[in-house]
Design a protein around this motif. Structure first.
Motif, short mmCIF file in Angstrom:
data_model
loop_
_atom_site.label_atom_id
_atom_site.label_comp_id
_atom_site.label_asym_id
_atom_site.label_seq_id
_atom_site.Cartn_x
_atom_site.Cartn_y
_atom_site.Cartn_z
N GLN A 251 39.97 35.39 45.67
CA GLN A 251 39.56 34.37 46.61
C GLN A 251 40.35 34.67 47.88
N ASN A 252 39.63 35.13 48.91
CA ASN A 252 40.29 35.70 50.10
C ASN A 252 41.19 36.85 49.64
N ASN A 253 42.47 36.82 49.91
CA ASN A 253 43.29 37.94 49.47
C ASN A 253 44.15 37.61 48.26
N GLY A 254 43.86 36.48 47.61
CA GLY A 254 44.61 36.08 46.43
C GLY A 254 43.81 36.29 45.16
N VAL A 255 44.51 36.61 44.07
CA VAL A 255 43.87 36.84 42.78
C VAL A 255 43.64 35.51 42.07
N VAL A 256 42.38 35.27 41.70
CA VAL A 256 42.03 34.05 40.97
C VAL A 256 42.10 34.28 39.47
N TYR B 296 34.55 40.12 43.48
CA TYR B 296 34.67 40.38 42.05
C TYR B 296 34.54 41.87 41.77
N TRP B 297 35.28 42.33 40.78
CA TRP B 297 35.08 43.66 40.21
C TRP B 297 34.67 43.48 38.74
N TYR B 298 33.55 44.12 38.39
CA TYR B 298 33.07 44.11 37.03
C TYR B 298 33.04 45.54 36.49
N GLN B 299 33.25 45.66 35.19
CA GLN B 299 33.10 46.94 34.49
C GLN B 299 31.87 46.84 33.58
N GLN B 300 30.96 47.79 33.72
CA GLN B 300 29.77 47.79 32.86
C GLN B 300 29.73 49.10 32.08
N ILE B 301 30.06 49.00 30.80
CA ILE B 301 29.97 50.14 29.91
C ILE B 301 28.53 50.28 29.44
N LEU B 302 28.10 51.51 29.22
CA LEU B 302 26.71 51.76 28.84
C LEU B 302 26.31 50.93 27.64
N GLY B 303 25.19 50.21 27.78
CA GLY B 303 24.69 49.40 26.68
C GLY B 303 25.29 48.02 26.57
N GLN B 304 26.16 47.67 27.51
CA GLN B 304 26.80 46.36 27.49
C GLN B 304 26.55 45.62 28.80
N GLU C 282 43.38 45.54 44.87
CA GLU C 282 43.95 44.79 45.98
C GLU C 282 42.88 44.43 46.99
N ARG C 283 43.17 43.40 47.73
CA ARG C 283 42.28 42.94 48.80
C ARG C 283 43.20 42.41 49.90
N LEU C 284 43.90 43.32 50.54
CA LEU C 284 45.03 42.98 51.39
C LEU C 284 44.67 42.08 52.56
N LYS C 285 43.57 42.31 53.22
CA LYS C 285 43.23 41.54 54.40
C LYS C 285 42.13 40.52 54.11
N GLY C 286 41.83 40.33 52.83
CA GLY C 286 40.82 39.35 52.47
C GLY C 286 39.40 39.79 52.78
N VAL C 287 39.22 41.09 53.02
CA VAL C 287 37.87 41.58 53.29
C VAL C 287 37.52 42.62 52.23
N ASP C 288 37.74 43.91 52.55
CA ASP C 288 37.38 44.93 51.58
C ASP C 288 38.45 45.04 50.50
N SER C 289 38.07 45.74 49.43
CA SER C 289 38.93 45.80 48.25
C SER C 289 38.90 47.20 47.66
N THR C 290 39.99 47.55 46.98
CA THR C 290 40.09 48.83 46.29
C THR C 290 40.46 48.59 44.85
N LEU C 291 39.79 49.26 43.94
CA LEU C 291 40.11 49.24 42.51
C LEU C 291 40.59 50.63 42.13
N LYS C 292 41.77 50.71 41.52
CA LYS C 292 42.34 52.00 41.15
C LYS C 292 42.55 52.07 39.64
N ILE C 293 42.35 53.27 39.13
CA ILE C 293 42.63 53.53 37.71
C ILE C 293 43.56 54.73 37.65
N GLN C 294 44.73 54.53 36.99
CA GLN C 294 45.70 55.61 36.90
C GLN C 294 46.63 55.36 35.73
N PRO C 295 46.64 56.21 34.72
CA PRO C 295 45.77 57.36 34.49
C PRO C 295 44.48 56.93 33.79
#
Lengths: 113, 111
Positions: A50-55, A33-41, A68-81
């Motif tokens: 779930q593995n390498n698929g998006v639930v 899971y990736w969560y975003q926590q804004i200050l005060g929230q 992405e979680r291409l190999k079902g292990v580690d994951s990268t979250l990107k923000i652009q821009p």
């Protein structure tokens, strides 16, 4: 047992720049899971794998965020821009299975100037 | 839609005094309920969880919580607070395999 690893811990960028966060879950955990926590929230779920698929990515701003979680292990979250309102702590968590106990990393704190 | 409400944004308590943090949820069935603690600069740590069974749940660090279906509540308690309990506390609920958090309650402990 090693916990959830995240990097970088801190990142400062200017608006319209890009940034990437990395997460390595606990070994054997299928759900990430990736969560975003804004200050005060409370943390808000951005995306769940779930593995390498998006639930669930219903709350991911797909015009600027990607993950992405291409190999079902580690994951990268990107923000652009990045926008000013993206300033937050990005928390990664993993669980053995869906609905199971979540284990959280220490988070990556993003400041957008 | 399900939600979690933590009515108290900030609570100040004296060291050694008791602490109670409120949590209310809105969901038709019996949800899976959690309390997490977050110390400054740290990740979230699970204090306790309720899935079913005994409505009084014991957790780590001397915390307990009671599930009350009639009140849709899952309040967190500690009989005697220590200075190290100063942190932010989040109530959370799992519905459809998704964990949703309340806005949190910040606890300050005064000497």
């Amino acid at each position: 047992e090693a916990g959830v690893a995240q990097s970088p811990r801190y990142k400062i960028i200017e608006k319209r720049q890009s940034v990437a966060f990395w997460c390595n879950p606990i070994s054997g955990h299928a759900t990430l899971y990736w969560y975003q926590q804004i200050l005060g929230q409370g943390p808000k779920l951005l995306i769940q794998f779930q593995n390498n698929g998006v639930v669930d990515d219903s709350q991911l701003p797909k015009d600027r965020f990607s993950a992405e979680r291409l190999k079902g292990v580690d994951s990268t979250l990107k923000i652009q821009p990045a926008k000013l309102e993206d300033s937050a702590v990005y928390l990664c968590a993993s669980s053995y299975a869906q609905g199971g106990e979540l284990f959280f990393g220490e988070g990556s704190r993003l400041t957008v100037l | 839609a399900q939600s979690v409400t933590q009515p108290d944004i900030h609570i100040t308590v004296s060291e050694g005094a008791s602490l109670e943090l409120r949590c209310n949820y809105s969901y038709g069935a019996t949800p899976y309920l959690f309390w997490y603690v977050q110390s400054p600069g740290q990740g979230l740590q699970l204090l306790l969880k309720y899935f079913s069974g005994d409505t009084l749940v014991q957790g780590i660090k001397g915390f307990e919580a009671e599930f009350k279906r009639s009140q849709s509540s899952f309040n967190l308690r500690k009989p005697s607070v220590h200075w190290s309990d100063a942190a932010e506390y989040f109530c959370a609920v799992v519905v459809d395999y998704k964990l949703s958090f309340g806005a949190g309650t910040t606890v300050t402990v005064r000497a």
